[in-house]
Design an enzyme around this catalytic site. Sequence first.
Site, PDB file in Angstrom:
ATOM      1  N   LYS A  41       0.843  -1.204   0.000  1.00 48.32           N
ATOM      2  CA  LYS A  41       0.000   0.000   0.000  1.00 48.32           C
ATOM      3  C   LYS A  41       0.880   1.257   0.000  1.00 48.32           C
ATOM      4  O   LYS A  41       2.081   1.183   0.311  1.00 48.32           O
ATOM      5  CB  LYS A  41      -0.917  -0.011   1.224  1.00 48.32           C
ATOM      6  CG  LYS A  41      -0.176   0.018   2.560  1.00 48.32           C
ATOM      7  CD  LYS A  41      -1.124  -0.257   3.725  1.00 48.32           C
ATOM      8  CE  LYS A  41      -0.390  -0.242   5.049  1.00 48.32           C
ATOM      9  NZ  LYS A  41      -1.253  -0.710   6.160  1.00 48.32           N
ATOM     10  N   ARG A 135     -10.980  -0.149  14.344  1.00 46.95           N
ATOM     11  CA  ARG A 135     -10.896   0.593  13.088  1.00 46.95           C
ATOM     12  C   ARG A 135     -11.940   0.050  12.107  1.00 46.95           C
ATOM     13  O   ARG A 135     -13.020   0.605  12.004  1.00 46.95           O
ATOM     14  CB  ARG A 135      -9.475   0.484  12.543  1.00 46.95           C
ATOM     15  CG  ARG A 135      -9.135   1.461  11.456  1.00 46.95           C
ATOM     16  CD  ARG A 135      -7.644   1.516  11.165  1.00 46.95           C
ATOM     17  NE  ARG A 135      -7.095   0.274  10.637  1.00 46.95           N
ATOM     18  CZ  ARG A 135      -5.813   0.113  10.287  1.00 46.95           C
ATOM     19  NH1 ARG A 135      -4.959   1.116  10.419  1.00 46.95           N
ATOM     20  NH2 ARG A 135      -5.376  -1.029   9.812  1.00 46.95           N
ATOM     21  N   HIS A 165      -6.609  -7.485  12.755  1.00 45.89           N
ATOM     22  CA  HIS A 165      -5.382  -6.674  12.773  1.00 45.89           C
ATOM     23  C   HIS A 165      -5.036  -6.316  14.219  1.00 45.89           C
ATOM     24  O   HIS A 165      -5.911  -5.889  14.978  1.00 45.89           O
ATOM     25  CB  HIS A 165      -5.608  -5.410  11.940  1.00 45.89           C
ATOM     26  CG  HIS A 165      -4.366  -4.615  11.661  1.00 45.89           C
ATOM     27  ND1 HIS A 165      -3.185  -5.187  11.235  1.00 45.89           N
ATOM     28  CD2 HIS A 165      -4.117  -3.280  11.741  1.00 45.89           C
ATOM     29  CE1 HIS A 165      -2.272  -4.231  11.068  1.00 45.89           C
ATOM     30  NE2 HIS A 165      -2.804  -3.068  11.372  1.00 45.89           N
ATOM     31  N   ARG A 218       0.832 -10.813   7.024  1.00 43.92           N
ATOM     32  CA  ARG A 218       0.840  -9.606   6.197  1.00 43.92           C
ATOM     33  C   ARG A 218       2.111  -8.831   6.529  1.00 43.92           C
ATOM     34  O   ARG A 218       2.232  -8.192   7.567  1.00 43.92           O
ATOM     35  CB  ARG A 218      -0.415  -8.767   6.472  1.00 43.92           C
ATOM     36  CG  ARG A 218      -1.721  -9.515   6.193  1.00 43.92           C
ATOM     37  CD  ARG A 218      -2.941  -8.619   6.301  1.00 43.92           C
ATOM     38  NE  ARG A 218      -3.067  -7.965   7.592  1.00 43.92           N
ATOM     39  CZ  ARG A 218      -3.664  -8.497   8.661  1.00 43.92           C
ATOM     40  NH1 ARG A 218      -4.202  -9.712   8.606  1.00 43.92           N
ATOM     41  NH2 ARG A 218      -3.730  -7.828   9.795  1.00 43.92           N
ATOM     42  N   TYR A 264      16.559  31.042   6.253  1.00 47.15           N
ATOM     43  CA  TYR A 264      15.403  31.842   6.695  1.00 47.15           C
ATOM     44  C   TYR A 264      15.430  32.089   8.197  1.00 47.15           C
ATOM     45  O   TYR A 264      15.770  31.206   8.978  1.00 47.15           O
ATOM     46  CB  TYR A 264      14.103  31.106   6.363  1.00 47.15           C
ATOM     47  CG  TYR A 264      13.735  31.106   4.905  1.00 47.15           C
ATOM     48  CD1 TYR A 264      13.494  32.301   4.230  1.00 47.15           C
ATOM     49  CD2 TYR A 264      13.624  29.912   4.211  1.00 47.15           C
ATOM     50  CE1 TYR A 264      13.140  32.294   2.882  1.00 47.15           C
ATOM     51  CE2 TYR A 264      13.263  29.899   2.861  1.00 47.15           C
ATOM     52  CZ  TYR A 264      13.025  31.095   2.216  1.00 47.15           C
ATOM     53  OH  TYR A 264      12.674  31.085   0.891  1.00 47.15           O
ATOM     54  N   CYS A 310      14.785  24.686   3.822  1.00 39.17           N
ATOM     55  CA  CYS A 310      13.911  25.417   2.902  1.00 39.17           C
ATOM     56  C   CYS A 310      13.076  24.426   2.092  1.00 39.17           C
ATOM     57  O   CYS A 310      13.225  23.218   2.233  1.00 39.17           O
ATOM     58  CB  CYS A 310      14.746  26.285   1.959  1.00 39.17           C
ATOM     59  SG  CYS A 310      15.987  27.292   2.800  1.00 39.17           S
ATOM     60  N   ASP A 312      13.198  23.661  -1.065  1.00 38.26           N
ATOM     61  CA  ASP A 312      13.927  22.893  -2.082  1.00 38.26           C
ATOM     62  C   ASP A 312      15.398  22.693  -1.761  1.00 38.26           C
ATOM     63  O   ASP A 312      16.110  22.039  -2.523  1.00 38.26           O
ATOM     64  CB  ASP A 312      13.840  23.626  -3.427  1.00 38.26           C
ATOM     65  CG  ASP A 312      12.455  24.185  -3.659  1.00 38.26           C
ATOM     66  OD1 ASP A 312      11.519  23.376  -3.720  1.00 38.26           O
ATOM     67  OD2 ASP A 312      12.310  25.420  -3.727  1.00 38.26           O
TER      68      ASP A 312
HETATM   69  C1  LIG Z   1      -0.567  -1.703   6.844  1.00 37.92           C
HETATM   70  C2  LIG Z   1      -1.173  -2.962   7.314  1.00 37.92           C
HETATM   71  C3  LIG Z   1      -0.388  -4.087   7.543  1.00 37.92           C
HETATM   72  C4  LIG Z   1       1.120  -4.058   7.509  1.00 37.92           C
HETATM   73  O1  LIG Z   1       1.601  -3.692   8.774  1.00 37.92           O
HETATM   74  P1  LIG Z   1       3.185  -3.606   9.065  1.00 37.92           P
HETATM   75  O2  LIG Z   1       3.269  -3.199  10.483  1.00 37.92           O
HETATM   76  O3  LIG Z   1       3.693  -2.555   8.128  1.00 37.92           O
HETATM   77  O4  LIG Z   1       3.749  -4.940   8.768  1.00 37.92           O
HETATM   78  C5  LIG Z   1      -1.026  -5.273   7.864  1.00 37.92           C
HETATM   79  N1  LIG Z   1      -2.367  -5.332   7.967  1.00 37.92           N
HETATM   80  C6  LIG Z   1      -3.157  -4.263   7.766  1.00 37.92           C
HETATM   81  C7  LIG Z   1      -4.640  -4.401   7.909  1.00 37.92           C
HETATM   82  C8  LIG Z   1      -2.591  -3.043   7.439  1.00 37.92           C
HETATM   83  O5  LIG Z   1      -3.373  -1.975   7.253  1.00 37.92           O
END
Ligand SMILES: *Cc1c(COP(=O)(O)O)cnc(C)c1O
Length: 369
Positions: A41, A135, A165, A218, A264, A310, A312
């Site tokens: 992602k 979430r 998650h 994941r 600056y 700055c 750039d």
């Molecule tokens: C981003 C995400 C992950 C990956 O998590 P990491 O800590 O980067 O390994 C896994 N599951 C879900 C649902 C996520 O949104």
Amino acid sequence: MQPTNFYRPTFAQIDLNAIKMNILNLKKHISHSVEVIAVVKANAYGHGDLEVSKTALEAGVSMLAVATPDEAIRLRKNGIESPILVLGASSPSFANVASEHDITVTVFQKDWFLHIPPLPKKLKVHIKIDTGMGRLGITTESELDMLIQTIQQRQDVIIDGVFTHFATADEEDINHFSNQLTKFKLFLQHFPKRPRCIHAANSAASLIHMDSLFDAVRFGISMYGLLPSEHVKKELPFPLVQAMSLHTEVVHVKKVCAGSSVSYGAIYTASENEWIATLPIGYADGMLRGLSGQEVLIQGKRMPIVGKICMDQCMVRLPEQVNIGERVTLIGRQGTEQVTIEEWAQKLQTISYEIPCVLTSRVPRTYTP
Ligand SMILES: *Cc1c(COP(=O)(O)O)cnc(C)c1O
């Protein structure tokens, strides 16, 4: 290796072999029967979604995960044919396109299916259970039963997976983590037929919680060689190799007299006669203003950024004169010295995740195999 087609010498280098090594080492660490889902992602956490996806698939991951429907479509349109899971919420209007492109979506509301007409091809879904992240996901067992019933009434939807998650997998205190795991196992008992792919672990859990692996993990942040947290560092089962480095060149060098100021606000004043270099990178590249004072590497030595950063450009104090065109490493190694993404994160009082994500598209990414 500086990219061609760009005239400014600022670029991020992505070591694809590092990504491959991190995946292969993870595969050795988890058992053979556990699959790896590569999380790509947000443009692969700023590393480049297409290049990272191809590398991850070569290294043997079985699926890619993205956050949004559009990220999934982009992969498909660029010839990626592997299974793709959209982790975030997809609108019901995406169902048709998802089935057409064989993109797996995450579902967690029975009403999501209300207005979806019969689909041309089978739609694969993963059911999301909220076990304590707060979430997305189903929070009660009766909601889950109703969702499963709704899906079973359709001929065109397949429950391919179920997942949750973790909110605290990277922390020392395992209390909340254990509660989530226990809750997830209770929810799993509600499936009349075991879905093909049960998954829960993110990078942290896949590295340090071997009891949470199920059918797949994941793998996100640590695929890029970054630590989910300082705690995970203490229990790391294998060394991670950081894939991203960031480089530029000195474009101007001058001697400033004691008492003159730089940048600056004229906040920084030279306390003696000093050599100051100007670098063509600034906050519009993702080199945020909070990094003033951060050190960069020139000729294998650390030198501090002085004055305000700055949009750039920024300025660095040198111990002696260097040539125009001298290589500057902002993240990465020169000789025995190294500046890590974690060092930037600490300086900015944030987490490693944020750093590569905020490197903007103005910084070309170049790839080493
Ligand atoms: C981003 C995400 C992950 C990956 O998590 P990491 O800590 O980067 O390994 C896994 N599951 C879900 C649902 C996520 O949104």
